[in-house]
Design a protein around this motif. Sequence first.
Motif: not given
Lengths: 398, 111
Positions: A13-18
């Motif tokens: 999930e973080f990869a998509k908002v980072r």
Amino acid sequence: MSSPITADIVAAEFAKVRHIVDDGRGTGKPLDGLDLDTLKGAEVWFRHKHLTDIERLIKTTPLFFKSGAFDWAADPDAYNDPLELAMQRDLMVVLSEISEDHPDLQRLPPVAVKWVTNPYFSSVCLRGETVSFICISNGFARFLQAVVGTVIRLHDVGVHLRWLNSSLSNYLFGADVERALKRGGETVDQAITFLIDAAVRLMDGQSTGLPYALTPRLVGDIKVTSPMLAHAYSSSELFIVMHELTHLLRGHNHRRGRTLADELAADRGAQSLLVIAGSQLDYDGTFYVGPIMFLQVARLYDEICRMTRLARHPYEGELDDERELESGIELKLRLEAVVKNAEKMVPGPRGLGMALLEETAVLIAAVQAVHLTAAGLPTHFEDQMPRILASRRSEQHG
Amino acid sequence: MSGQPPFSILLARDRDDLLTELGQVGFEITPRDALARGTAVYETMRSSLRTAICGNEGIRDLARDGNRAPEIAAALHDLLATLTHGVPAATLAVLLVKDGLSNFCAEDWTT
């Protein structure tokens, strides 16, 4: 209980908002404080202690063990940096102290604290599909490091000038800094020039920070003479985390735009959470230092950026000037509010909040003095400001 | 692209309006205005997603095919929607198209 959230889910999930906050241009560790090279193995102890705390919290706090929403937090693979782990532990300690029935907890998503390497003065809260991320930026931490380093450098000068008058208290070395600025000299020139340049570099999207490690001093003599300054990093970062956590707890809606009312509410909420943190965690003076230090550092950065932009483009961007002035006013209003809140919330030494506010304002005054001198106007520190300007001019033209 | 207007309408919108929309993503603790923040978010996303965008053959072929801005924006939107969460992918796609994909990807597409 729904399916537990794993470290892999959080990472995905973080990869998509980072991408929103981090283009990977920043480099290096957030600060020197948690680096193996400077603390010689303390990182191993540090990780073990914080992970053990988190495991205990997950086992004993209904908010965590009933939903499985924070199970990932006990997995060492969930962290890229010791700072993430420390802030995650602190966040969970605070959440564990809130009554299980509190209505705000019902709307709280799982929250992960993340370190991002961008070089900007910017810390944000982003919502993933199920997890929300409080992102602390490398740029902010490095500028904070530059500020603390400058304070210590000026303290080293001012400590030998205690025969000079100062109207300030010395909790954060405000009186020493003022004495050093009044006296001036090459070290003072270099310190203020370094601070201004650190902000300008940050403004231009370049990495900044001190060229040397502060930790040995912070865990040594500074911890004894100013425990509040020794904890300035963790206090300010914890305030950011609690501020963003309050936005989530209150269900503020970023899509309608950020409002001053929301920010004031988030500051106030953060302060009440810092009261909990202060009772549970070993951070001396965090309740006062966190919000005041953060907001004053933001004002300092704001001030340098505004004057730099004006100097670079004197006849452009009237509207930008207006926006920047609004931004400065907002920071000042928030600062005044957190000082008032502090006096109401905690029965500390009378006037401590105001004293810290005045102490931390002295660097802003020093920077303003450089700019006032440039405009030919008198300043509080007028004897030494022309030298700083002269050295900056010769650097720029040389 | 539910919830987004058609790309032809988005393409006609003022660049600052689109950036301001990007500036509403998430909460930021420092009091920057939405336009300044949107500009920073846009620059960060351009930089971090560059490889994925410029390495996509479908988008490259569309861009080389001439004046097909709405189609390119739609294809970019589909790609960005898989890579990101929480940002208005259509807004980001339109900004990239308005600013010129050929220039943005010049380094990758000339080889």
